[in-house]
Design a protein around this motif. Sequence first.
Motif, PDB file in Angstrom:
ATOM      1  N   SER A   3       0.836  -1.202   0.000  1.00  0.00           N
ATOM      2  CA  SER A   3       0.000   0.000   0.000  1.00  0.00           C
ATOM      3  C   SER A   3       0.870   1.251   0.000  1.00  0.00           C
ATOM      4  O   SER A   3       1.993   1.251   0.512  1.00  0.00           O
ATOM      5  CB  SER A   3      -0.933   0.003   1.210  1.00  0.00           C
ATOM      6  OG  SER A   3      -0.238   0.408   2.366  1.00  0.00           O
ATOM      7  N   SER A   4       0.349   2.315  -0.563  1.00  0.00           N
ATOM      8  CA  SER A   4       1.106   3.559  -0.630  1.00  0.00           C
ATOM      9  C   SER A   4       1.409   4.095   0.773  1.00  0.00           C
ATOM     10  O   SER A   4       2.452   4.709   0.988  1.00  0.00           O
ATOM     11  CB  SER A   4       0.360   4.599  -1.458  1.00  0.00           C
ATOM     12  OG  SER A   4      -0.910   4.852  -0.905  1.00  0.00           O
ATOM     13  N   GLU A   5       0.510   3.842   1.732  1.00  0.00           N
ATOM     14  CA  GLU A   5       0.745   4.268   3.113  1.00  0.00           C
ATOM     15  C   GLU A   5       1.963   3.543   3.715  1.00  0.00           C
ATOM     16  O   GLU A   5       2.801   4.153   4.363  1.00  0.00           O
ATOM     17  CB  GLU A   5      -0.508   3.999   3.946  1.00  0.00           C
ATOM     18  CG  GLU A   5      -0.465   4.599   5.318  1.00  0.00           C
ATOM     19  CD  GLU A   5      -1.751   4.327   6.095  1.00  0.00           C
ATOM     20  OE1 GLU A   5      -2.338   3.235   5.957  1.00  0.00           O
ATOM     21  OE2 GLU A   5      -2.158   5.216   6.851  1.00  0.00           O
ATOM     22  N   VAL A   6       2.065   2.240   3.455  1.00  0.00           N
ATOM     23  CA  VAL A   6       3.212   1.461   3.950  1.00  0.00           C
ATOM     24  C   VAL A   6       4.480   1.921   3.235  1.00  0.00           C
ATOM     25  O   VAL A   6       5.518   2.146   3.867  1.00  0.00           O
ATOM     26  CB  VAL A   6       2.984  -0.055   3.764  1.00  0.00           C
ATOM     27  CG1 VAL A   6       4.246  -0.843   4.105  1.00  0.00           C
ATOM     28  CG2 VAL A   6       1.811  -0.532   4.619  1.00  0.00           C
ATOM     29  N   GLU A   7       4.408   2.083   1.928  1.00  0.00           N
ATOM     30  CA  GLU A   7       5.572   2.538   1.160  1.00  0.00           C
ATOM     31  C   GLU A   7       6.057   3.899   1.651  1.00  0.00           C
ATOM     32  O   GLU A   7       7.258   4.112   1.816  1.00  0.00           O
ATOM     33  CB  GLU A   7       5.235   2.612  -0.326  1.00  0.00           C
ATOM     34  CG  GLU A   7       5.121   1.267  -0.984  1.00  0.00           C
ATOM     35  CD  GLU A   7       4.682   1.353  -2.446  1.00  0.00           C
ATOM     36  OE1 GLU A   7       4.543   2.478  -2.987  1.00  0.00           O
ATOM     37  OE2 GLU A   7       4.489   0.290  -3.048  1.00  0.00           O
ATOM     38  N   ALA A   8       5.130   4.818   1.879  1.00  0.00           N
ATOM     39  CA  ALA A   8       5.496   6.157   2.352  1.00  0.00           C
ATOM     40  C   ALA A   8       6.161   6.081   3.730  1.00  0.00           C
ATOM     41  O   ALA A   8       7.148   6.775   3.989  1.00  0.00           O
ATOM     42  CB  ALA A   8       4.260   7.051   2.410  1.00  0.00           C
ATOM     43  N   HIS A   9       5.636   5.229   4.596  1.00  0.00           N
ATOM     44  CA  HIS A   9       6.219   5.071   5.928  1.00  0.00           C
ATOM     45  C   HIS A   9       7.646   4.527   5.825  1.00  0.00           C
ATOM     46  O   HIS A   9       8.564   5.052   6.457  1.00  0.00           O
ATOM     47  CB  HIS A   9       5.347   4.144   6.779  1.00  0.00           C
ATOM     48  CG  HIS A   9       5.940   3.833   8.106  1.00  0.00           C
ATOM     49  ND1 HIS A   9       5.998   4.750   9.135  1.00  0.00           N
ATOM     50  CD2 HIS A   9       6.550   2.708   8.568  1.00  0.00           C
ATOM     51  CE1 HIS A   9       6.607   4.196  10.172  1.00  0.00           C
ATOM     52  NE2 HIS A   9       6.946   2.968   9.850  1.00  0.00           N
ATOM     53  N   LEU A  10       7.842   3.490   5.046  1.00  0.00           N
ATOM     54  CA  LEU A  10       9.165   2.866   4.938  1.00  0.00           C
ATOM     55  C   LEU A  10      10.167   3.763   4.217  1.00  0.00           C
ATOM     56  O   LEU A  10      11.365   3.675   4.470  1.00  0.00           O
ATOM     57  CB  LEU A  10       9.055   1.502   4.262  1.00  0.00           C
ATOM     58  CG  LEU A  10       8.255   0.461   5.055  1.00  0.00           C
ATOM     59  CD1 LEU A  10       8.178  -0.854   4.309  1.00  0.00           C
ATOM     60  CD2 LEU A  10       8.812   0.266   6.453  1.00  0.00           C
ATOM     61  N   ALA A  11       9.694   4.632   3.343  1.00  0.00           N
ATOM     62  CA  ALA A  11      10.591   5.565   2.660  1.00  0.00           C
ATOM     63  C   ALA A  11      11.241   6.538   3.648  1.00  0.00           C
ATOM     64  O   ALA A  11      12.316   7.076   3.366  1.00  0.00           O
ATOM     65  CB  ALA A  11       9.827   6.329   1.589  1.00  0.00           C
ATOM     66  N   LYS A  12      10.622   6.737   4.797  1.00  0.00           N
ATOM     67  CA  LYS A  12      11.154   7.642   5.819  1.00  0.00           C
ATOM     68  C   LYS A  12      12.203   6.976   6.709  1.00  0.00           C
ATOM     69  O   LYS A  12      12.855   7.651   7.504  1.00  0.00           O
ATOM     70  CB  LYS A  12      10.023   8.174   6.692  1.00  0.00           C
ATOM     71  CG  LYS A  12       9.030   9.030   5.948  1.00  0.00           C
ATOM     72  CD  LYS A  12       7.899   9.431   6.870  1.00  0.00           C
ATOM     73  CE  LYS A  12       6.766  10.057   6.099  1.00  0.00           C
ATOM     74  NZ  LYS A  12       5.593  10.266   6.932  1.00  0.00           N
ATOM     75  N   VAL A  13      12.357   5.657   6.599  1.00  0.00           N
ATOM     76  CA  VAL A  13      13.328   4.937   7.425  1.00  0.00           C
ATOM     77  C   VAL A  13      14.728   5.305   6.948  1.00  0.00           C
ATOM     78  O   VAL A  13      15.064   5.117   5.775  1.00  0.00           O
ATOM     79  CB  VAL A  13      13.091   3.407   7.345  1.00  0.00           C
ATOM     80  CG1 VAL A  13      14.181   2.649   8.089  1.00  0.00           C
ATOM     81  CG2 VAL A  13      11.713   3.065   7.893  1.00  0.00           C
TER      82      VAL A  13
END
Length: 137
Positions: A3-13
């Motif tokens: 999901s884009s929400e998961v992708e966006a979260h992991l992109a911040k790691v």
Amino acid sequence: MTSSEVEAHLAKVRSATRRRDAETMIELMRRVTGEEPRMWATVVGFGEYHYKYASGREGDAPAAGFAARSAATTVYLNDGVGAHSDLLEKLGPHTTGVGCVYIKNLDDIDLDVLETVVRRSYQTLTAGIYTNRARES
């Protein structure tokens, strides 16, 4: 597909290791649960379970989940790490909390053992209403 929400979260790691390990955890938890990831606050969760404690407190939580924290990847075992002590002895370098396994680098552990632990925990949590707390396992 994530999901884009998961992708966006992991992109911040910030850590490349944590991002890589997050991708590995997503694939492992998809295999185990048959579910797609979704965000539960800062936890990437798969499926859900309902709990109800003797105190009357109840709610819903992810049945499998992890978080890419700065110090380590945190794998949540809401049925408690005590229920998996036999397998955790074979996992490789990690530390634990009451319901969490902390892993600094997935390359250093036995992923088959981790997959078995996550599968066993998921099956326990999704078998019906879970009434124990992690510290009771």
